[in-house]
Write a protein that holds these residues in place. Structure first.
Motif, mmCIF file in Angstrom:
data_model
loop_
_atom_site.group_PDB
_atom_site.id
_atom_site.type_symbol
_atom_site.label_atom_id
_atom_site.label_comp_id
_atom_site.label_asym_id
_atom_site.label_seq_id
_atom_site.Cartn_x
_atom_site.Cartn_y
_atom_site.Cartn_z
ATOM 1 N N PRO A 107 0.799 -1.233 0.000
ATOM 2 C CA PRO A 107 0.000 0.000 0.000
ATOM 3 C C PRO A 107 0.830 1.281 0.000
ATOM 4 C CG PRO A 107 -0.950 -1.603 1.499
ATOM 5 C CD PRO A 107 0.371 -2.152 1.062
ATOM 6 N N PHE A 108 2.123 1.171 0.341
ATOM 7 C CA PHE A 108 3.042 2.305 0.214
ATOM 8 C C PHE A 108 4.368 1.791 -0.313
ATOM 9 C CE2 PHE A 108 0.212 3.793 3.601
ATOM 10 C CZ PHE A 108 -0.147 5.034 3.095
ATOM 11 N N ASN A 109 5.044 2.611 -1.136
ATOM 12 C CA ASN A 109 6.408 2.291 -1.538
ATOM 13 C C ASN A 109 7.330 2.741 -0.415
ATOM 14 O OD1 ASN A 109 5.595 1.296 -4.036
ATOM 15 N ND2 ASN A 109 5.689 3.313 -4.986
ATOM 16 N N TYR A 110 7.792 1.784 0.381
ATOM 17 C CA TYR A 110 8.543 2.122 1.592
ATOM 18 C C TYR A 110 9.833 1.325 1.625
ATOM 19 C CZ TYR A 110 8.924 3.884 6.390
ATOM 20 O OH TYR A 110 9.320 4.555 7.526
ATOM 21 N N GLY A 111 10.941 2.036 1.887
ATOM 22 C CA GLY A 111 12.226 1.377 2.029
ATOM 23 C C GLY A 111 12.542 1.169 3.496
ATOM 24 N N PHE A 112 13.770 1.524 3.912
ATOM 25 C CA PHE A 112 14.153 1.445 5.317
ATOM 26 C C PHE A 112 14.036 2.848 5.926
ATOM 27 C CE2 PHE A 112 17.227 -2.314 4.372
ATOM 28 C CZ PHE A 112 16.129 -3.140 4.197
ATOM 29 N N GLY A 113 12.840 3.178 6.397
ATOM 30 C CA GLY A 113 12.627 4.472 7.035
ATOM 31 C C GLY A 113 12.364 5.624 6.082
ATOM 32 N N TRP A 114 12.137 5.326 4.810
ATOM 33 C CA TRP A 114 11.853 6.366 3.817
ATOM 34 C C TRP A 114 10.730 5.908 2.893
ATOM 35 C CZ3 TRP A 114 14.459 11.078 3.567
ATOM 36 C CH2 TRP A 114 15.641 11.187 4.324
ATOM 37 N N PHE A 115 9.801 6.822 2.578
ATOM 38 C CA PHE A 115 8.883 6.593 1.473
ATOM 39 C C PHE A 115 9.649 6.836 0.172
ATOM 40 C CE2 PHE A 115 5.910 7.677 4.889
ATOM 41 C CZ PHE A 115 5.011 6.625 4.782
ATOM 42 N N VAL A 116 9.394 5.992 -0.806
ATOM 43 C CA VAL A 116 10.127 6.022 -2.073
ATOM 44 C C VAL A 116 9.136 6.296 -3.205
ATOM 45 C CG1 VAL A 116 11.602 4.699 -3.633
ATOM 46 C CG2 VAL A 116 11.755 4.331 -1.151
ATOM 47 N N ASP A 117 9.444 7.274 -4.046
ATOM 48 C CA ASP A 117 8.524 7.624 -5.117
ATOM 49 C C ASP A 117 9.307 8.297 -6.244
ATOM 50 O OD1 ASP A 117 6.127 7.820 -6.442
ATOM 51 O OD2 ASP A 117 5.258 9.357 -5.167
ATOM 52 N N SER A 118 8.589 8.698 -7.289
ATOM 53 C CA SER A 118 9.178 9.496 -8.361
ATOM 54 C C SER A 118 8.077 10.361 -8.953
ATOM 55 C CB SER A 118 9.813 8.625 -9.451
ATOM 56 O OG SER A 118 8.815 7.866 -10.123
ATOM 57 N N TYR A 119 8.491 11.459 -9.564
ATOM 58 C CA TYR A 119 7.538 12.358 -10.219
ATOM 59 C C TYR A 119 8.038 12.606 -11.626
ATOM 60 C CZ TYR A 119 4.661 16.426 -11.273
ATOM 61 O OH TYR A 119 3.775 17.286 -11.866
ATOM 62 N N SER A 135 5.043 19.127 13.840
ATOM 63 C CA SER A 135 4.968 18.401 12.574
ATOM 64 C C SER A 135 6.230 18.701 11.777
ATOM 65 C CB SER A 135 3.745 18.834 11.756
ATOM 66 O OG SER A 135 2.557 18.712 12.495
ATOM 67 N N SER A 136 6.629 17.756 10.935
ATOM 68 C CA SER A 136 7.844 17.959 10.146
ATOM 69 C C SER A 136 7.778 17.132 8.868
ATOM 70 C CB SER A 136 9.088 17.557 10.955
ATOM 71 O OG SER A 136 9.021 16.183 11.298
ATOM 72 N N VAL A 137 8.623 17.512 7.921
ATOM 73 C CA VAL A 137 8.720 16.755 6.687
ATOM 74 C C VAL A 137 10.086 17.013 6.061
ATOM 75 C CG1 VAL A 137 7.768 18.531 5.154
ATOM 76 C CG2 VAL A 137 7.465 16.142 4.566
ATOM 77 N N ILE A 138 10.617 15.990 5.374
ATOM 78 C CA ILE A 138 11.817 16.147 4.556
ATOM 79 C C ILE A 138 11.553 15.477 3.215
ATOM 80 C CG2 ILE A 138 12.873 14.115 5.681
ATOM 81 C CD1 ILE A 138 15.619 15.382 4.991
ATOM 82 N N TYR A 139 11.777 16.226 2.136
ATOM 83 C CA TYR A 139 11.639 15.730 0.763
ATOM 84 C C TYR A 139 12.996 15.844 0.095
ATOM 85 C CZ TYR A 139 6.623 14.960 0.067
ATOM 86 O OH TYR A 139 5.353 14.442 0.097
ATOM 87 N N ARG A 140 13.492 14.737 -0.460
ATOM 88 C CA ARG A 140 14.797 14.743 -1.117
ATOM 89 C C ARG A 140 14.629 14.259 -2.561
ATOM 90 N NH1 ARG A 140 18.911 11.801 0.333
ATOM 91 N NH2 ARG A 140 20.404 13.517 0.485
ATOM 92 N N PHE A 141 14.752 15.168 -3.513
ATOM 93 C CA PHE A 141 14.739 14.808 -4.933
ATOM 94 C C PHE A 141 16.179 14.461 -5.298
ATOM 95 C CE2 PHE A 141 10.963 17.332 -4.303
ATOM 96 C CZ PHE A 141 10.009 16.678 -5.078
ATOM 97 N N LEU A 142 16.470 13.172 -5.312
ATOM 98 C CA LEU A 142 17.853 12.700 -5.308
ATOM 99 C C LEU A 142 18.652 13.148 -6.529
ATOM 100 C CD1 LEU A 142 17.322 9.067 -3.954
ATOM 101 C CD2 LEU A 142 18.018 11.100 -2.690
#
Length: 280
Positions: A107-119, A135-142
C-alpha cells in the motif's frame, strides 16, 4: 542499535551522527535542560490554539523525540549525498521500495525508514512525521539534489503539499499543474467517492487490491485515515496529471480538506483497482 552497539540509543546517535556532522543543536526532547530558543508545541482545538506538552524521550523514543533546527537537518542531508555515514550500497538499499514475497506492490512504496517515489522520472525519497504540538517533513529529490525540510510547532499536520509546492518553485519541472483537462471524469468521480468513504470509514472494498484492503483493516490503516479525516471535510477533487508506471498508472489530484488544499496520488492497476493512495 543498543544491542549491537552496547550503548544507549541517544549516546550512539550523538557519537556516530550528531557530533561527526556538527549537528550541535540536535538532541533528544528531555524537557529538563534549558535550550535557547526551544519551540513550544501547539495544536488547533475548538477554534483556538492550545499548548501541547513535550513528548518525553522515554515514550516516543526513536519514533520522534528530537530537538533540532533546519541548519542541522541540512548537515544531515548533505551527509546523505556522500558516504560519510553509510556506504552507497546501503543508501540504495535504504531507498529501495519493499514488496511482498510474491513481488506485489504494498500500500506504500517504503524502504528502510523512507517513502520512495518518483515524479515524471524525478526520483524522490521522503518522510513526514508528527508528535503532539509538532509536525515535520523532509523531501529529497535525489537526482536533482534538491531537499525541502519543514519543521513546525503545529501539532500533527500534513505538510507534504508545502514541500511539493516549494520544490516546484525552485525547479519548475517539479511544479504540479493546478488543473488539467480531465481525460477520464468517471474515474475521478469514482476516486472521489472512494476517498470520501475512506474518510468516513464507509468505503467500497471492491475497488481496492487485496493488499490495500488488508492494510486498511489494520490499526495503522485505520489510524492513518482517521488522521487525514481530522484535516476536515472533503471538498473539491480536481485532476492534476497522470503518468504510466509499470503495470499501472498514477493519477494525481488537488484535493480540498477543511477548505485547505493538498496533493493526493492514486496508483491503479490496468484493471483499475486501487493499489495505493497517498498524500503527496
Amino acid at each position: 542499535i543498543e544491542k549491537a552497539s552496547g550503548k544507549s540509543y541517544w549516546q550512539f546517535l550523538d557519537e556516530r551522527i550528531f557530533k561527526p556532522l556538527g549537528m550541535r543543536a540536535t538532541s533528544n526532547t528531555d524537557p529538563q535542560p534549558i535550550v535557547p530558543n526551544r519551540a513550544s508545541g501547539y495544536e488547533w482545538k475548538n477554534n483556538r490554539f492550545e499548548n501541547r506538552p513535550v513528548l518525553l524521550p522515554a515514550i516516543a523514543f526513536s519514533a520522534g523525540s528530537f530537538l533540532s533546527k533546519a541548519e542541522d537537518m541540512a548537515k544531515w542531508d548533505a551527509a546523505l549525498y556522500s558516504e560519510k555515514l553509510l556506504k552507497k550500497s546501503s543508501l540504495e538499499q535504504m531507498w529501495s521500495a519493499q514488496v511482498t514475497k510474491d513481488g506485489v506492490a504494498l500500500p506504500f512504496n517504503y524502504g528502510f525508514g523512507w517513502f520512495v517515489d518518483s515524479y515524471h522520472g524525478h526520483r524522490l525519497v521522503q518522510h513526514s512525521g508528527g508528535t503532539p504540538g509538532f509536525s515535520s517533513v523532509i523531501y529529497r529529490f535525489l537526482n536533482d539534489k534538491i531537499t525541502i525540510i519543514i519543521l513546525t510547532n503545529h501539532g500533527d499536520r500534513v505538510l507534504d503539499q508545502l514541500a511539493v509546492d516549494l520544490a516546484g518553485i525552485y525547479l519548475p519541472v517539479l511544479k504540479r499543474p493546478e488543473a488539467n483537462p480531465d481525460p477520464d471524469p468517471a474515474t475521478t468521480s469514482r476516486l472521489k467517492d472512494v476517498m470520501s468513504g475512506l474518510l468516513t470509514e464507509k468505503y467500497e472494498s471492491a475497488s481496492l487490491t487485496p493488499e490495500m484492503r488488508s492494510f486498511l483493516g489494520t490499526a495503522s490503516g485505520k489510524a492513518l485515515w482517521k488522521w487525514i479525516a481530522d484535516h476536515g471535510t472533503l471538498g473539491s477533487f480536481v485532476f492534476s496529471d497522470q503518468e504510466d508506471r509499470g503495470d499501472g498508472q498514477v493519477l494525481r489530484y488537488k484535493v480540498s480538506l477543511g477548505g485547505n488544499s493538498y496533493w493526493f496520488s492514486v496508483l491503479m492497476t490496468k484493471d483499475r483497482k486501487i493499489v495505493q493512495i497517498y498524500w503527496w
